[in-house]
Structure formats: structure tokens, C-alpha cells
Design a protein around this motif. Structure first.
Motif, short mmCIF file in Angstrom:
data_model
loop_
_atom_site.label_atom_id
_atom_site.label_comp_id
_atom_site.label_asym_id
_atom_site.label_seq_id
_atom_site.Cartn_x
_atom_site.Cartn_y
_atom_site.Cartn_z
N SER A 115 3.47 7.97 -13.24
CA SER A 115 2.98 6.77 -12.56
C SER A 115 3.64 5.51 -13.14
O SER A 115 4.03 4.61 -12.39
N LEU B 134 1.37 6.40 -6.98
CA LEU B 134 0.14 6.86 -7.62
C LEU B 134 -0.61 7.93 -6.85
O LEU B 134 -1.60 8.45 -7.34
N LEU C 289 -7.78 1.06 0.21
CA LEU C 289 -6.81 2.04 -0.24
C LEU C 289 -7.35 2.74 -1.48
O LEU C 289 -7.87 2.07 -2.38
N SER C 290 -7.28 4.06 -1.51
CA SER C 290 -7.61 4.77 -2.76
C SER C 290 -6.31 5.22 -3.40
O SER C 290 -5.38 5.63 -2.72
N VAL C 291 -6.24 5.10 -4.73
CA VAL C 291 -5.06 5.49 -5.50
C VAL C 291 -5.50 6.19 -6.78
O VAL C 291 -6.63 6.03 -7.23
N ALA C 292 -4.59 6.95 -7.34
CA ALA C 292 -4.77 7.52 -8.67
C ALA C 292 -6.13 8.20 -8.83
O ALA C 292 -6.92 7.85 -9.68
N TYR D 250 2.21 1.81 -3.49
CA TYR D 250 1.20 2.31 -4.42
C TYR D 250 0.85 3.77 -4.12
O TYR D 250 0.65 4.56 -5.05
N MET D 251 0.80 4.15 -2.86
CA MET D 251 0.52 5.55 -2.53
C MET D 251 1.65 6.45 -3.00
O MET D 251 1.42 7.55 -3.51
N GLN D 252 2.90 6.01 -2.86
CA GLN D 252 4.05 6.80 -3.33
C GLN D 252 4.03 6.90 -4.86
O GLN D 252 4.28 7.96 -5.41
N ALA E 232 0.83 -1.20 0.00
CA ALA E 232 0.00 0.00 0.00
C ALA E 232 0.87 1.25 0.00
O ALA E 232 0.59 2.21 -0.73
N GLY F 167 -2.56 8.82 -3.06
CA GLY F 167 -3.71 8.15 -2.47
C GLY F 167 -3.61 8.08 -0.96
O GLY F 167 -2.76 8.73 -0.34
N GLU F 168 -4.50 7.29 -0.38
CA GLU F 168 -4.53 7.17 1.07
C GLU F 168 -5.18 5.87 1.50
O GLU F 168 -5.98 5.29 0.77
#
Length: 132
Positions: free
Chosen positions: A93, A25, A54-57, A21-23, A18, A27-28
């Protein structure tokens, strides 16, 4: 009635995945539930992630979980596709997801008029990045 499809990724380390992916894209993390929150969970699994949202992009939702029974299978059977309106964001990304991963197909203009590239990230998950 609303129907929603979310990718659910089993991981050896959901928290690290997670964070990556946050780094890569933006997100949180919205919520994390551990196996320790369930009565009777084995002591060795109490800190493992049972369910993470998790939310991304830009608000796309991923679910992640640690495999409580050892190594989980690679994410190679799943591909996640992200479509961007902005080429610079798509390229950024793509490059971040490629860190310590494998570029399977470079991010280049395709004959159908869109930029497209594929990556297998360092966790074994395939990503298709598109700039329409």
C-alpha cells in the motif's frame, strides 16, 4: 450511541482520486451523488461529485467530493493513518500510494517497534502507513 469519524476529502476530480485509492488500497465505491441530482444546480456542475462513499483498506470509509467552485485546497492539512497487521500489505500500500507522489519518510522499522512511513500522494493527501 456510536460515534464515527470519516475523512472527507474535497477534490478536483473525486472519481480519479477514488479510482487511485481503490487501485492502491483495494476497496469499492458504495454510492455517488452528483450536483446534477439537486434541483437548480448550475449546468457546469451537474456531473461533478457532490458526495461519494468509498471503502478502502479492509472497509475503512472515506467521503470524497468535487469542489464545485474550481480548484480545491490541497489535502496537506489532513493526514490519514492506516495501520496494518501484515507487513507485506502495508509495504504494498505504501508503494502504490507513493506512485506519482512524494515519500516524506521511508517505510522502515522505528525505535518504538513498528514499521512506519509517510507519503504525500499525487492528490496532495498525506498518508501515514503503520505496521504494528
Amino acid at each position: 450511541m456510536t460515534t464515527q469519524l470519516n475523512a472527507y476529502i474535497q477534490s478536483e476530480d473525486a472519481r480519479a482520486q477514488a479510482a487511485f485509492y481503490m487501485q492502491a488500497l483495494g476497496g469499492e465505491v458504495h454510492s455517488v451523488m452528483t450536483y446534477g441530482q439537486i434541483p437548480g444546480a448550475p449546468e457546469e456542475n451537474k456531473d461533478k461529485v457532490m458526495h461519494m462513499v468509498l471503502s478502502v483498506a479492509g472497509g475503512n470509509i472515506l467521503f470524497l467530493a468535487d469542489s464545485p467552485f474550481g480548484a480545491s485546497p490541497s489535502g496537506r492539512s489532513v493526514s490519514l493513518s492506516l495501520t496494518f497487521d501484515d507487513e507485506a500489505k502495508a509495504r504494498q500500500s505504501f508503494e502504490k500510494l507513493a506512485q506519482d507522489g512524494t515519500v516524506k519518510y521511508p517505510f522502515v522499522m522505528q525505535s518504538w517497534g513498528a514499521y512506519y512511513g509517510e507519503i504525500e500522494d499525487k492528490f496532495g493527501v498525506n498518508w501515514m502507513i503503520v505496521k504494528k
